[in-house]
Design an enzyme around this catalytic site. Structure first.
Site, PDB file in Angstrom:
ATOM      1  CB  CYS A   2      45.683 -64.584  -1.491  1.00 18.93           C
ATOM      2  SG  CYS A   2      45.461 -63.071  -0.582  1.00 18.93           S
ATOM      3  NE  ARG A  27      46.358 -66.030  -7.901  1.00 17.13           N
ATOM      4  CZ  ARG A  27      45.455 -66.908  -7.752  1.00 17.13           C
ATOM      5  NH1 ARG A  27      45.065 -67.550  -8.838  1.00 17.13           N
ATOM      6  NH2 ARG A  27      44.600 -66.765  -6.896  1.00 17.13           N
ATOM      7  CD1 TRP A  73      45.491 -57.438  -4.094  1.00 12.29           C
ATOM      8  CD2 TRP A  73      43.790 -58.388  -3.345  1.00 12.29           C
ATOM      9  NE1 TRP A  73      44.742 -56.540  -4.639  1.00 12.29           N
ATOM     10  CE2 TRP A  73      43.563 -57.005  -4.165  1.00 12.29           C
ATOM     11  CE3 TRP A  73      42.626 -58.850  -2.763  1.00 12.29           C
ATOM     12  CZ2 TRP A  73      42.368 -56.479  -4.315  1.00 12.29           C
ATOM     13  CZ3 TRP A  73      41.354 -58.417  -2.996  1.00 12.29           C
ATOM     14  CH2 TRP A  73      41.268 -57.057  -3.595  1.00 12.29           C
ATOM     15  CG  ASN A  99      44.562 -67.834  -1.494  1.00 13.63           C
ATOM     16  OD1 ASN A  99      45.583 -67.090  -1.036  1.00 13.63           O
ATOM     17  ND2 ASN A  99      44.680 -68.131  -2.709  1.00 13.63           N
ATOM     18  N   GLY A 100      41.346 -65.910   0.841  1.00 10.65           N
ATOM     19  CA  GLY A 100      39.803 -65.655   1.222  1.00 10.65           C
ATOM     20  C   GLY A 100      39.669 -64.713   2.369  1.00 10.65           C
ATOM     21  CD  GLU A 482      37.073 -53.023 -20.652  1.00 13.60           C
ATOM     22  OE1 GLU A 482      36.239 -53.086 -19.660  1.00 13.60           O
ATOM     23  OE2 GLU A 482      37.977 -53.328 -20.546  1.00 13.60           O
ATOM     24  CE  LYS A 486      41.372 -52.891 -19.040  1.00 13.50           C
ATOM     25  NZ  LYS A 486      39.936 -53.246 -18.850  1.00 13.50           N
ATOM     26  CD  GLU A 489      41.287 -52.476 -14.893  1.00 10.03           C
ATOM     27  OE1 GLU A 489      41.441 -53.598 -14.066  1.00 10.03           O
ATOM     28  OE2 GLU A 489      41.000 -52.702 -15.945  1.00 10.03           O
ATOM     29  CG  HIS A 505      19.703 -35.690 -19.460  1.00  8.27           C
ATOM     30  ND1 HIS A 505      18.504 -34.822 -19.680  1.00  8.27           N
ATOM     31  CD2 HIS A 505      19.812 -36.298 -20.676  1.00  8.27           C
ATOM     32  CE1 HIS A 505      18.073 -35.031 -21.000  1.00  8.27           C
ATOM     33  NE2 HIS A 505      18.813 -36.074 -21.435  1.00  8.27           N
ATOM     34  CE  LYS A 604      44.020 -61.119 -15.874  1.00  7.68           C
ATOM     35  NZ  LYS A 604      43.501 -59.981 -16.666  1.00  7.68           N
TER      36      LYS A 604
HETATM   37  C1  AGP Z   1      39.325 -55.797 -15.747  1.00  4.75           C
HETATM   38  O1  AGP Z   1      40.354 -55.165 -16.440  1.00  4.75           O
HETATM   39  C2  AGP Z   1      39.607 -55.928 -14.158  1.00  4.75           C
HETATM   40  N1  AGP Z   1      40.950 -56.790 -14.157  1.00  4.75           N
HETATM   41  C3  AGP Z   1      38.505 -56.788 -13.546  1.00  4.75           C
HETATM   42  O2  AGP Z   1      37.383 -55.512 -13.939  1.00  4.75           O
HETATM   43  C4  AGP Z   1      37.984 -57.893 -14.200  1.00  4.75           C
HETATM   44  O3  AGP Z   1      37.309 -57.724 -15.161  1.00  4.75           O
HETATM   45  C5  AGP Z   1      36.846 -58.249 -13.132  1.00  4.75           C
HETATM   46  O4  AGP Z   1      37.545 -58.571 -11.990  1.00  4.75           O
HETATM   47  C6  AGP Z   1      36.278 -59.890 -13.551  1.00  4.75           C
HETATM   48  O5  AGP Z   1      37.221 -60.883 -13.804  1.00  4.75           O
HETATM   49  P1  AGP Z   1      36.943 -62.185 -14.309  1.00  4.75           P
HETATM   50  O6  AGP Z   1      36.797 -61.760 -15.803  1.00  4.75           O
HETATM   51  O7  AGP Z   1      38.203 -62.960 -14.054  1.00  4.75           O
HETATM   52  O8  AGP Z   1      35.786 -62.445 -13.733  1.00  4.75           O
END
Ligand code: AGP
Length: 609
Positions: A2, A27, A73, A99-100, A482, A486, A489, A505, A604
């Site tokens: 948000c 965001r 969001w 927000n929150g 990672e 990716k 996501e 295993h 974000k």
């Molecule tokens: C990573 O591609 C994601 N957008 C997500 O996992 C992100 O790394 C995570 O939310 C942590 O965000 P930050 O680095 O702003 O704390």
């Protein structure tokens, strides 16, 4: 995540508010709205993107010189117009954006319904604005005077901006966990949850401290109060230090995500140059020298990609500086009962500097022991930037794509530099040949980007996969994790990262001709074992995409397809290996027709828990 934006001054507010929201789009959100005060409160909202709100605004006369705005969001209730913010109180006297998450909203809602309030939406926000109305009616207090009670009794984390028809031009801002900033521009006052939306208007800002609130009005200095309602003198930060953080466009790239992948060579150049200029020490840590020399253990916390960077950090720090490192998911750390010792040092990794789980982990540390917390962060002025004992700025420039790419590269580069700094303090010398290859790293990253077309071809071949496995061992393991994140996501393919050796295993049972595996095998010393892994999969009809250094031709020939990176010191190979995996996930997303920069359901910066 948000986003809040507010304005009060002498200009028409509606278009300013929508422009402010457009700076918060990156965001991640699913609906948006504005409220403007002109006698009554006029509110426009729309599900979907801000273009829809802009279109609605063009056909409705919404005049007024103060207002609040929000990108939502969804947390409580579907992402639709009814649930989008701002929300009015029953009498329409107040309008609120938030927000929150309010954790006790259901009890509040039940109590308010018993008192005759009714609700149009499923949101906790609409409960809060009616709770404020109820308190104001019951006590006769002005809404600003209710904030200490709101901050005390409303559970959870929130940042709010409130408008009141009885106080035209006045905006009330309050913060409990989620960030909120007051932008100052002479007689004009702004509000935002993100400095990026303020920088084009303001040269200075007040970052509301946690549990503080403020009353802003045109032509008046903001009045800032602590949680007990005592007015305080708030620090004014110079916002132009973040001017360099203003991202304006994608340049010639199709997406921010691709632009940011291609910014990585220059980010590496900046780190390498600084490292050699400073003889591989970090001047930001000079004041912590005693603690670092005495450190017996480092505790790293982070989420998502930042957690993966922490795993890379452990590899570098343990191998180069000989200091034990534990790496914890921030969410597990903060809900656990972590053991912290006198000679621990905590490292909090967060691109945004606002991730709720990470920041609560930082606060938990200080509630247990007074330990140094070193932040690795990409946003000046963020909560982590201001609460850490020292901050190692990533200086990667704003990362607009929700999927983190260049920030991850910068985090891992910073961890490598931290490892060398600690090694220096311990009197260790860098591994043979490592620094020579470190100097070459930016050009080798640039060279790796030239494999983009080859990666695109592989993405074409595997784009319809429903599942994928990403394997890596040792220092490559975090890169496999990672890479899997990716792909999840950006392509929405179910991709699982796993240790190469562990695959036999259990997960091997998943393998068939429809379940491809990426084997991150850029550790040339383990070529034999990586060939075994490839054979274990191929013999079960599994397709293998091997990610190898150029000289590992034997391994490449064993796989169905391969992605190449230039030869480099094994310890630095992960920097290169991450590039083809970023490109692979980018191409998957484009080929599968997804919103690359704002993947569905994601934000974000996750400032809720
Ligand atoms: C990573 O591609 C994601 N957008 C997500 O996992 C992100 O790394 C995570 O939310 C942590 O965000 P930050 O680095 O702003 O704390």
């Amino acid at each position: 995540m948000c986003g809040i934006f507010g304005y009060t001054g002498s200009a028409e507010a509606a278009d300013l508010l929508i422009e402010g929201l457009s700076k918060l789009e990156y965001r991640g959100y699913d609906s948006a709205g504005i409220s403007v005060l002109n006698g009554d409160i006029h509110t426009l909202k729309s599900a979907g993107n801000i273009a829809k709100l802009r279109e609605r605004r063009s056909s409705v006369d919404v005049s007024g010189t103060s207002g609040i705005a929000h990108t939502r969001w969804a947390t409580h209730g579907e992402p639709n117009e009814t649930n989008s913010h701002p929300h009015h109180s029953n009498s329409n006297r107040y309008s609120l954006v938030h927000n929150g998450i309010i954790e006790n909203y259901l009890e509040m809602k039940k109590d308010l319904i018993d008192k005759g309030f009714d609700f149009k939406s499923d949101t906790d926000t609409e409960v809060l604005v009616n709770y404020i109305e109820h308190l104001a009616n019951e006590t006769g207090k002005q809404p600003a005077d209710l904030m200490p009670e709101i901050l005390r009794d409303v559970k959870g984390s929130f940042a709010i901006a409130l408008m009141d028809t009885k106080n035209p031009g006045v905006l009330i801002a309050a913060r409990k966990g989620s960030p909120l900033i007051i932008g100052l521009d002479g007689n004009e006052q702004y509000l935002s949850s993100d400095p990026l939306a303020l920088a084009q208007h303001c040269d200075s800002a007040i970052y509301l401290e946690n549990r503080h609130y403020a009353v802003i009005a045109p032509g008046k200095k903001p009045a800032v109060y602590n949680e007990r309602g005592l007015e305080i003198v708030a620090e004014v930060a110079v916002i132009d230090q973040m001017k360099d953080q203003i991202t304006v466009d994608k340049g010639d790239f199709s997406h921010y995500t691709l632009k940011e992948i291609y910014e990585q060579p220059d980010i590496a150049r900046q780190h390498v140059a600084e490292s050699f200029q400073n003889h591989h020490i970090l001047p930001e840590l000079t004041h912590l020298k005693k603690e670092l020399v005495a450190a017996k253990r480092l505790v790293v916390i982070g989420c998502g990609t930042s957690l993966h960077a922490g795993w890379m950090g452990r590899n570098y720090i343990e191998r180069l500086a000989g200091i034990p490192v534990v790496v914890e998911q921030a969410s597990e750390f903060r809900y656990g009962e972590p053991l912290l010792f006198e000679n621990d040092i905590v490292i909090a990794v967060s691109q945004s500097g606002e991730t709720a789980d990470t920041m609560e982990g930082v606060r938990l540390v200080s509630s247990i022991r007074d330990l140094p917390v070193i932040g690795l962060c990409n946003v000046k002025g963020s909560t982590l930037y201001r609460e850490a004992s020292a901050c190692l700025m990533l200086n990667a420039g704003p990362e607009i794509g929700v999927a983190s790419t260049k920030a991850f590269m910068s985090q891992v580069l910073m961890f490598f530099r931290l490892a060398m700094h600690l090694a220096d303090l311990k009197g260790y010398n860098a591994h043979e040949g490592l620094l020579d290859d470190f100097k070459k790293l930016p050009n080798l990253i640039e060279k790796t980007l030239k494999f983009n077309e080859a990666t695109h071809e592989i993405a074409e071949k595997y784009k319809d996969s429903e599942n994928m496995l990403f394997l890596g061992r040792g220092i490559q393991f975090p890169i496999a994790m990672e890479g899997a994140l990716k792909v999840k996501e950006l392509s929405y393919i179910h991709a699982e990262g796993y240790s190469s050796a562990e695959m036999k295993h259990g997960p091997l049972a998943l393998i068939d001709e429809k379940f491809p595996t990426v084997v991150v095998a850029t550790d040339s010393e383990q070529e034999g074992k990586n060939i075994n892994t490839v054979k274990e999969i191929s013999s079960r009809k599994g397709k293998v995409i091997a990610l190898v250094q150029e000289s590992s031709t034997r391994l490449a020939n064993e796989a169905d397809d391969y992605l190449m990176v230039p030869d480099i010191h094994d310890m630095l190979a992960p920097f290169l290996a991450t590039i083809p995996l970023q490109l692979l996930s980018f191409h998957f997303a484009v080929l599968r027709g997804h919103n690359v920069d704002q993947p569905r359901n994601l934000a974000k910066s996750v400032t809720v828990e």
